[in-house]
Scaffold this active site. Sequence first.
Site, PDB file in Angstrom:
ATOM      1  N   ARG A 204       0.865  -1.182   0.000  1.00 39.85           N
ATOM      2  CA  ARG A 204       0.000   0.000   0.000  1.00 39.85           C
ATOM      3  C   ARG A 204       0.903   1.234   0.000  1.00 39.85           C
ATOM      4  NH1 ARG A 204      -2.145  -3.389   4.150  1.00 39.85           N
ATOM      5  NH2 ARG A 204      -4.246  -4.173   3.663  1.00 39.85           N
TER       6      ARG A 204
ATOM      7  N   LYS B 137      -2.398  -2.170   7.900  1.00 41.08           N
ATOM      8  CA  LYS B 137      -3.600  -1.714   8.612  1.00 41.08           C
ATOM      9  C   LYS B 137      -3.686  -2.374   9.980  1.00 41.08           C
ATOM     10  CE  LYS B 137      -6.489  -0.596   4.605  1.00 41.08           C
ATOM     11  NZ  LYS B 137      -7.748  -0.888   3.896  1.00 41.08           N
TER      12      LYS B 137
ATOM     13  N   HIS C 117      -2.080   2.297  -5.969  1.00 46.99           N
ATOM     14  CA  HIS C 117      -2.812   1.059  -5.724  1.00 46.99           C
ATOM     15  C   HIS C 117      -2.878   0.184  -6.973  1.00 46.99           C
ATOM     16  CE1 HIS C 117      -4.321   0.063  -1.820  1.00 46.99           C
ATOM     17  NE2 HIS C 117      -5.378  -0.558  -2.288  1.00 46.99           N
TER      18      HIS C 117
ATOM     19  N   ARG D 120      -0.064  -2.177  -6.753  1.00 45.10           N
ATOM     20  CA  ARG D 120      -0.371  -3.236  -5.774  1.00 45.10           C
ATOM     21  C   ARG D 120      -1.340  -4.254  -6.380  1.00 45.10           C
ATOM     22  NH1 ARG D 120      -1.220  -4.529  -0.165  1.00 45.10           N
ATOM     23  NH2 ARG D 120      -3.412  -4.798   0.426  1.00 45.10           N
TER      24      ARG D 120
ATOM     25  N   HIS E 285      -4.129  -9.002   3.803  1.00 48.67           N
ATOM     26  CA  HIS E 285      -5.581  -8.975   3.978  1.00 48.67           C
ATOM     27  C   HIS E 285      -5.966  -9.804   5.194  1.00 48.67           C
ATOM     28  CE1 HIS E 285      -6.330  -8.060  -0.564  1.00 48.67           C
ATOM     29  NE2 HIS E 285      -6.122  -6.970   0.135  1.00 48.67           N
TER      30      HIS E 285
ATOM     31  N   TYR F 210      -9.411 -10.847  -6.719  1.00 41.65           N
ATOM     32  CA  TYR F 210      -8.415 -11.124  -7.753  1.00 41.65           C
ATOM     33  C   TYR F 210      -8.711 -12.410  -8.509  1.00 41.65           C
ATOM     34  CZ  TYR F 210      -6.048  -7.329  -5.504  1.00 41.65           C
ATOM     35  OH  TYR F 210      -5.757  -6.094  -4.978  1.00 41.65           O
TER      36      TYR F 210
END
Length: 307
Positions: A157, A181, A250, A253, A276, A285
């Site tokens: 990110r 995150k 992004h 990424r 994730h 994806y």
Amino acid sequence: MAKPAAPSQQIPAQTLEQFAHFFRYLNGEKMASAHTYAAYERDLWLLAQYAQQKDLHTLTAQDIRSFVRQIASKGLSGRSIARALSAWRMFYRIMIRDFHWPLNPVEGVKAPKSSKPLPGTLNSDDAVGFLENMPDDDALDARDKAMFELAYSSGLRVSELVGLKLIELDLPQGLASVTGKGNKTRVVPIGHAAQESLRHWLTIRPEYARGQVATVFVSKKGGKLTTRAVQLRLQHWQQQLGINEPLYPHKLRHSCASHLLQSSGDLRAVQELLGHASIATTQVYTHLDFQHLANVYDQAHPRAKNK
């Protein structure tokens, strides 16, 4: 605030009075902003349009669901329908409170989910071509090349990119410790091309880094780089290299994730790389991978082509 203009079709006088009462509530008790007022206004006229000549206090949940289906069939997004339902729900709550209407037919009615747009990606040839055509002759160019090589190589990110510290790099092992995150840390591999670009940038970095700045990438003035600066530098290279499609961090990424999945088919590994929390997030994806498969099928299968 001015009284809203009614839509073109005839609205029963009783309905207009009920709307006027609700608009007075918005102005008085709720002290709604002009933007909020206008949004409620549009959504209530939409309710009147679908209710036609029916008294609003007689509408049922089945009626509301029917309206939602009609609105959705006209192409209104799930988010817009959810906003309309929220306005209708509030209207009925005020009518129940002030006029003792028997029920709120909007309670429990949900908007249809909007399909999420697939993330934008570069194809593998375009991604490699973009990075290989980036020069690294001066300091700023060398920094940018290292930065975007790493973003594509490791699926970072933009916040992870600008926050990466020198002590979190292990170039001999080809690894980086990344804080994502929720302050969760993960270790990601760094590809050979990104390693080479990073080594080149790190020989130049001491001349530009100001004071004790700890991050790998620094600004032109020697401080910590911002996410906005990274976005602007990517736009700069898009223009410099004559790339037609928009470039943003992004997208690098997403491209990394998509290309890895196309090659390996290992969804769990892609989830770990991207950081994730849920594999459901990574599953977008698989749709990109299916699109790739569908395109190959359409081009290659003898029974796929129109005669």
